[in-house]
Design a protein around this motif. Structure first.
Motif, PDB file in Angstrom:
ATOM      1  N   PRO A 249       0.559  -1.435   0.192  1.00  0.00           N
ATOM      2  CA  PRO A 249       0.163   0.013   0.093  1.00  0.00           C
ATOM      3  C   PRO A 249       0.612   1.650   0.560  1.00  0.00           C
ATOM      4  O   PRO A 249       0.309   2.369  -0.808  1.00  0.00           O
ATOM      5  CB  PRO A 249      -0.255  -0.055   1.774  1.00  0.00           C
ATOM      6  CG  PRO A 249      -0.720  -1.839   1.547  1.00  0.00           C
ATOM      7  CD  PRO A 249       0.650  -2.406   1.472  1.00  0.00           C
ATOM      8  N   VAL A 250       2.616   1.459   0.699  1.00  0.00           N
ATOM      9  CA  VAL A 250       2.878   2.720   0.648  1.00  0.00           C
ATOM     10  C   VAL A 250       3.940   2.319  -0.822  1.00  0.00           C
ATOM     11  O   VAL A 250       4.350   3.168  -1.156  1.00  0.00           O
ATOM     12  CB  VAL A 250       3.928   2.209   1.855  1.00  0.00           C
ATOM     13  CG1 VAL A 250       4.553   2.906   1.817  1.00  0.00           C
ATOM     14  CG2 VAL A 250       2.524   2.828   2.923  1.00  0.00           C
ATOM     15  N   THR A 251       4.847   1.310  -1.042  1.00  0.00           N
ATOM     16  CA  THR A 251       4.980   1.582  -1.894  1.00  0.00           C
ATOM     17  C   THR A 251       4.343   1.553  -3.135  1.00  0.00           C
ATOM     18  O   THR A 251       5.240   1.848  -4.106  1.00  0.00           O
ATOM     19  CB  THR A 251       6.555  -0.159  -2.378  1.00  0.00           C
ATOM     20  OG1 THR A 251       5.362  -0.950  -2.352  1.00  0.00           O
ATOM     21  CG2 THR A 251       7.150  -0.044  -0.892  1.00  0.00           C
ATOM     22  N   GLY A 252       3.529   0.390  -3.362  1.00  0.00           N
ATOM     23  CA  GLY A 252       2.793   1.108  -4.639  1.00  0.00           C
ATOM     24  C   GLY A 252       2.188   2.600  -5.431  1.00  0.00           C
ATOM     25  O   GLY A 252       2.240   2.026  -6.091  1.00  0.00           O
ATOM     26  N   VAL A 253       2.854   3.779  -4.694  1.00  0.00           N
ATOM     27  CA  VAL A 253       1.969   4.531  -5.154  1.00  0.00           C
ATOM     28  C   VAL A 253       3.563   5.171  -5.436  1.00  0.00           C
ATOM     29  O   VAL A 253       3.025   6.021  -6.066  1.00  0.00           O
ATOM     30  CB  VAL A 253       1.485   5.580  -3.983  1.00  0.00           C
ATOM     31  CG1 VAL A 253       0.052   4.602  -3.135  1.00  0.00           C
ATOM     32  CG2 VAL A 253       2.155   5.681  -2.965  1.00  0.00           C
ATOM     33  N   VAL A 254       5.112   5.015  -5.216  1.00  0.00           N
ATOM     34  CA  VAL A 254       5.776   5.170  -5.661  1.00  0.00           C
ATOM     35  C   VAL A 254       5.704   5.033  -7.255  1.00  0.00           C
ATOM     36  O   VAL A 254       6.163   3.705  -7.757  1.00  0.00           O
ATOM     37  CB  VAL A 254       7.104   5.016  -4.825  1.00  0.00           C
ATOM     38  CG1 VAL A 254       8.439   5.472  -6.328  1.00  0.00           C
ATOM     39  CG2 VAL A 254       7.062   5.123  -3.626  1.00  0.00           C
ATOM     40  N   SER A 255       5.931   6.037  -8.184  1.00  0.00           N
ATOM     41  CA  SER A 255       6.660   5.456  -9.449  1.00  0.00           C
ATOM     42  C   SER A 255       7.274   5.681  -9.879  1.00  0.00           C
ATOM     43  O   SER A 255       8.269   5.673  -9.258  1.00  0.00           O
ATOM     44  CB  SER A 255       5.389   6.993 -10.523  1.00  0.00           C
ATOM     45  OG  SER A 255       6.591   8.083 -10.109  1.00  0.00           O
ATOM     46  N   VAL A 256       8.103   4.818 -11.467  1.00  0.00           N
ATOM     47  CA  VAL A 256       9.044   5.071 -11.388  1.00  0.00           C
ATOM     48  C   VAL A 256      10.371   5.880 -11.077  1.00  0.00           C
ATOM     49  O   VAL A 256      11.252   6.078 -11.100  1.00  0.00           O
ATOM     50  CB  VAL A 256       9.235   4.130 -12.744  1.00  0.00           C
ATOM     51  CG1 VAL A 256      10.898   4.296 -13.384  1.00  0.00           C
ATOM     52  CG2 VAL A 256       8.103   2.883 -13.603  1.00  0.00           C
ATOM     53  N   ILE A 257       9.741   6.935 -11.781  1.00  0.00           N
ATOM     54  CA  ILE A 257      10.552   7.803 -11.298  1.00  0.00           C
ATOM     55  C   ILE A 257      10.760   9.502  -9.985  1.00  0.00           C
ATOM     56  O   ILE A 257      11.758   8.905  -9.854  1.00  0.00           O
ATOM     57  CB  ILE A 257       9.610   9.451 -11.784  1.00  0.00           C
ATOM     58  CG1 ILE A 257       9.720   8.980 -13.239  1.00  0.00           C
ATOM     59  CG2 ILE A 257      10.331  10.783 -12.126  1.00  0.00           C
ATOM     60  CD1 ILE A 257       8.745  10.056 -14.186  1.00  0.00           C
ATOM     61  N   GLY A 258       9.435   8.539  -9.386  1.00  0.00           N
ATOM     62  CA  GLY A 258      10.080   8.795  -7.781  1.00  0.00           C
ATOM     63  C   GLY A 258      10.861   7.585  -7.270  1.00  0.00           C
ATOM     64  O   GLY A 258      11.704   8.161  -5.873  1.00  0.00           O
ATOM     65  N   TRP A 259      10.932   6.283  -7.446  1.00  0.00           N
ATOM     66  CA  TRP A 259      12.234   5.536  -7.227  1.00  0.00           C
ATOM     67  C   TRP A 259      13.743   6.198  -7.585  1.00  0.00           C
ATOM     68  O   TRP A 259      14.310   5.583  -6.813  1.00  0.00           O
ATOM     69  CB  TRP A 259      11.422   3.860  -7.268  1.00  0.00           C
ATOM     70  CG  TRP A 259      10.976   2.746  -6.896  1.00  0.00           C
ATOM     71  CD1 TRP A 259       9.739   2.683  -7.180  1.00  0.00           C
ATOM     72  CD2 TRP A 259      10.627   2.785  -5.844  1.00  0.00           C
ATOM     73  NE1 TRP A 259       8.250   2.105  -6.653  1.00  0.00           N
ATOM     74  CE2 TRP A 259       9.375   2.433  -5.267  1.00  0.00           C
ATOM     75  CE3 TRP A 259      11.721   3.333  -4.187  1.00  0.00           C
ATOM     76  CZ2 TRP A 259       9.383   1.352  -3.997  1.00  0.00           C
ATOM     77  CZ3 TRP A 259      10.707   2.756  -3.527  1.00  0.00           C
ATOM     78  CH2 TRP A 259      10.310   1.569  -2.721  1.00  0.00           C
ATOM     79  N   LEU A 260      13.803   6.656  -8.349  1.00  0.00           N
ATOM     80  CA  LEU A 260      14.862   7.441  -8.820  1.00  0.00           C
ATOM     81  C   LEU A 260      15.012   8.090  -8.507  1.00  0.00           C
ATOM     82  O   LEU A 260      16.362   8.057  -8.164  1.00  0.00           O
ATOM     83  CB  LEU A 260      14.362   7.461 -10.957  1.00  0.00           C
ATOM     84  CG  LEU A 260      14.585   6.304 -11.812  1.00  0.00           C
ATOM     85  CD1 LEU A 260      13.965   6.884 -13.205  1.00  0.00           C
ATOM     86  CD2 LEU A 260      15.441   5.376 -11.883  1.00  0.00           C
ATOM     87  N   VAL A 261      14.427   8.999  -7.748  1.00  0.00           N
ATOM     88  CA  VAL A 261      14.462  10.366  -7.185  1.00  0.00           C
ATOM     89  C   VAL A 261      15.230   9.808  -6.296  1.00  0.00           C
ATOM     90  O   VAL A 261      16.205  10.225  -5.540  1.00  0.00           O
ATOM     91  CB  VAL A 261      13.343  11.496  -7.258  1.00  0.00           C
ATOM     92  CG1 VAL A 261      14.015  12.428  -6.577  1.00  0.00           C
ATOM     93  CG2 VAL A 261      12.782  11.854  -8.223  1.00  0.00           C
ATOM     94  N   LEU A 262      14.187   8.785  -5.581  1.00  0.00           N
ATOM     95  CA  LEU A 262      14.565   8.282  -4.053  1.00  0.00           C
ATOM     96  C   LEU A 262      15.844   7.519  -4.204  1.00  0.00           C
ATOM     97  O   LEU A 262      17.723   7.579  -2.996  1.00  0.00           O
ATOM     98  CB  LEU A 262      13.813   6.947  -3.444  1.00  0.00           C
ATOM     99  CG  LEU A 262      12.735   7.456  -2.878  1.00  0.00           C
ATOM    100  CD1 LEU A 262      11.655   6.390  -2.655  1.00  0.00           C
ATOM    101  CD2 LEU A 262      12.640   8.791  -1.409  1.00  0.00           C
ATOM    102  N   ALA A 263      16.766   6.861  -5.442  1.00  0.00           N
ATOM    103  CA  ALA A 263      17.743   6.128  -5.712  1.00  0.00           C
ATOM    104  C   ALA A 263      18.940   7.610  -5.851  1.00  0.00           C
ATOM    105  O   ALA A 263      19.730   7.241  -5.454  1.00  0.00           O
ATOM    106  CB  ALA A 263      17.868   5.451  -7.198  1.00  0.00           C
ATOM    107  N   ALA A 264      18.225   8.198  -6.189  1.00  0.00           N
ATOM    108  CA  ALA A 264      19.378   9.305  -6.416  1.00  0.00           C
ATOM    109  C   ALA A 264      19.824  10.468  -5.135  1.00  0.00           C
ATOM    110  O   ALA A 264      20.905  10.761  -4.920  1.00  0.00           O
ATOM    111  CB  ALA A 264      19.037  10.394  -7.714  1.00  0.00           C
ATOM    112  N   ALA A 265      18.179  10.255  -4.594  1.00  0.00           N
ATOM    113  CA  ALA A 265      18.835  11.004  -2.790  1.00  0.00           C
ATOM    114  C   ALA A 265      19.926  10.596  -2.162  1.00  0.00           C
ATOM    115  O   ALA A 265      20.117  10.402  -1.472  1.00  0.00           O
ATOM    116  CB  ALA A 265      17.579  11.304  -2.046  1.00  0.00           C
ATOM    117  N   LEU A 266      19.930   9.364  -2.688  1.00  0.00           N
ATOM    118  CA  LEU A 266      20.087   7.999  -1.475  1.00  0.00           C
ATOM    119  C   LEU A 266      21.923   7.775  -2.028  1.00  0.00           C
ATOM    120  O   LEU A 266      22.744   8.392  -1.160  1.00  0.00           O
ATOM    121  CB  LEU A 266      19.416   6.579  -1.675  1.00  0.00           C
ATOM    122  CG  LEU A 266      20.416   5.142  -0.875  1.00  0.00           C
ATOM    123  CD1 LEU A 266      20.770   6.016   1.027  1.00  0.00           C
ATOM    124  CD2 LEU A 266      20.452   4.011  -1.064  1.00  0.00           C
TER     125      LEU A 266
END
Length: 433
Positions: free
Chosen positions: A51-68
């Motif tokens: 329910p939480v991870t399902g709302v993160v789009s592909v772009i969102g995951w890329l942004v989180l990866a870039a932030a990390l």
């Protein structure tokens, strides 16, 4: 000393080897068990956090990866610029969180008018959204897949029990089954980092039929009457009278022709020619290697559909098939609907094998119509005659775009070459067994 005594005695297997194998198998089993347990735990964790991870789009995951990645570089290299970059990217994701909250209560309908068109005709769609909530809905976005495309509608705030309507055009240039839907509402930020979707409707199909030519009834030698097609088999029980013969013990008395018997002074019985209803088999070869291009394939489908529609209208018992599936022949509409699903096949097809497999299921076929492309060798067409039922007639229709319409023969089968769909009615009238 015997030959048996000369054979070398096998060396004994050491206990160490046996123990090593046992340990190896135990370790392998343990690793498999551990891997299965880890995979099971991983699936449970994924289901719990979906329910939480399902709302993160592909772009969102890329942004989180870039932030990390930026945060790691900031710590390792002690660069404050990377720290600011990580904070900015993470802040963008956090700012997007409020946009996915909120509950919508819609009643969505998708209509297509008409549901069936001929390729090139116009088709329109209608999307209706009713707000079933007791308060006005917030503006949102509705996405509707239409074939290979995606229609996006920006919905305004809708008052309670009010309806909002959107119209859209459906491309129908090519024969196909176009699926519209399901309608999906989308809540999220403008950058597309988070995306929460809800499905509101079921898919709706639009059938884009192939272009067809109108043929005259009983085309290509089809028999259309109550008695059926006369065969050369002589029988004592049928409708079509053939001749009289002398009575033989065991003949049914109802077949006795009393007038002829009185005139000749001996009992005479009737003989009949066996009749049967015409059973027609219509085949199209769909292997792409047998067609020059897609336009030639579409011409072949149009020929196939034109013949099939007229056969159904004639009321002839028929089987229509391609290598992939059998088409329904109970009505002309159902046959046209199924013809929308015919696609070129990448696999190689031996025409004789294809025809044989279909004719095994229809051993009483009296007419076989075969639609092929211009790249099919005539030798393959001649080979089809070797698998025909007895007394069956083969007719071949060969699509060849731009070629002059003509009728030839290969073996005992007439071969009609069609360059344009409009030539089909005239060619069919000229085709003779």
């Amino acid at each position: 000393m015997t030959a048996t005594d000369e054979r070398p005695t096998p060396a004994p297997v050491s206990q160490g080897r046996i123990a090593l194998r046992t340990v190896g198998r135990s370790a392998s089993d343990a690793l498999r068990s551990a891997g299965g347990a880890v995979a099971s735990v991983g699936r449970r964790v994924a289901a719990f956090t979906e329910p939480v991870t399902g709302v993160v789009s592909v772009i969102g995951w890329l942004v989180l990866a870039a932030a990390l990645g930026a945060a790691i570089l900031a710590v390792v290299l002690d660069w404050v610029e990377f720290a600011f970059l990580a904070a900015t990217l993470l802040g963008a994701v956090l700012i997007a969180v409020p946009f996915v909250f909120g509950r919508m209560r819609y009643r969505v309908g998708v209509e297509l008018q008409p549901r069936r068109v001929v390729a090139g005709e116009r088709a329109l769609g209608r999307l209706t959204v009713v707000n079933d909530a007791t308060s006005p809905s917030l503006p949102s976005r509705m996405e509707l897949p239409v074939g290979d495309g995606l229609a996006v509608f920006q919905l305004p705030a809708i008052p309670p029990a009010a309806e909002h309507e959107e119209l859209f055009a459906v491309p129908t240039e090519h024969r196909a089954v176009i699926v519209a839907g399901p309608a999906i509402s989308v809540r999220g930020d403008q950058l597309g980092l988070l995306r929460r979707t809800v499905r509101w409707s079921e898919p709706v199909e639009l059938f884009v039929h192939p272009r067809t030519a109108r043929l005259k009834p009983s085309a290509a030698g089809l028999v259309k009457d109550l008695e059926g097609e006369v065969t050369r088999t002589i029988t004592d029980h049928d409708i079509s009278f053939h001749a009289l013969r002398a009575y033989e013990p065991g003949d049914p008395l109802r077949n006795v022709h009393w007038r002829s018997s009185a005139r000749t002074g001996r009992l005479m019985v009737r003989q009949y020619e066996e009749t049967r209803r015409s059973e027609l088999v219509l085949l199209q070869v769909t292997s792409a290697e047998h067609y020059v291009d897609d336009d030639e394939f579409e011409l072949a489908v149009s020929i196939f559909a034109s013949l099939g529609v007229q056969i159904v209208r004639d009321g002839t018992t028929a089987t229509a098939a391609t290598e992939q599936f059998n088409l329904r022949t109970n009505t002309a509409i159902s046959l046209l609907d199924d013809s929308c699903r015919i696609e070129p096949s990448k696999s190689s097809t031996v025409v004789r094998t294809f025809a044989r497999e279909v004719l095994r299921r229809t051993p009483a076929a009296s007419v076989v119509m075969l639609v092929v492309g211009s790249a099919v060798p005539l030798a393959e067409i001649r080979a089809v005659e070797t698998v025909l039922p007895s007394d069956a007639q083969l007719f071949v229709f060969r699509a060849d775009r731009g070629a002059d319409a003509r009728i030839g023969r290969t073996g005992n089968a007439p071969v009609a070459t069609i360059g344009e769909l409009g030539e089909l009615p005239a060619v069919v009238r000229r085709v003779k067994p």
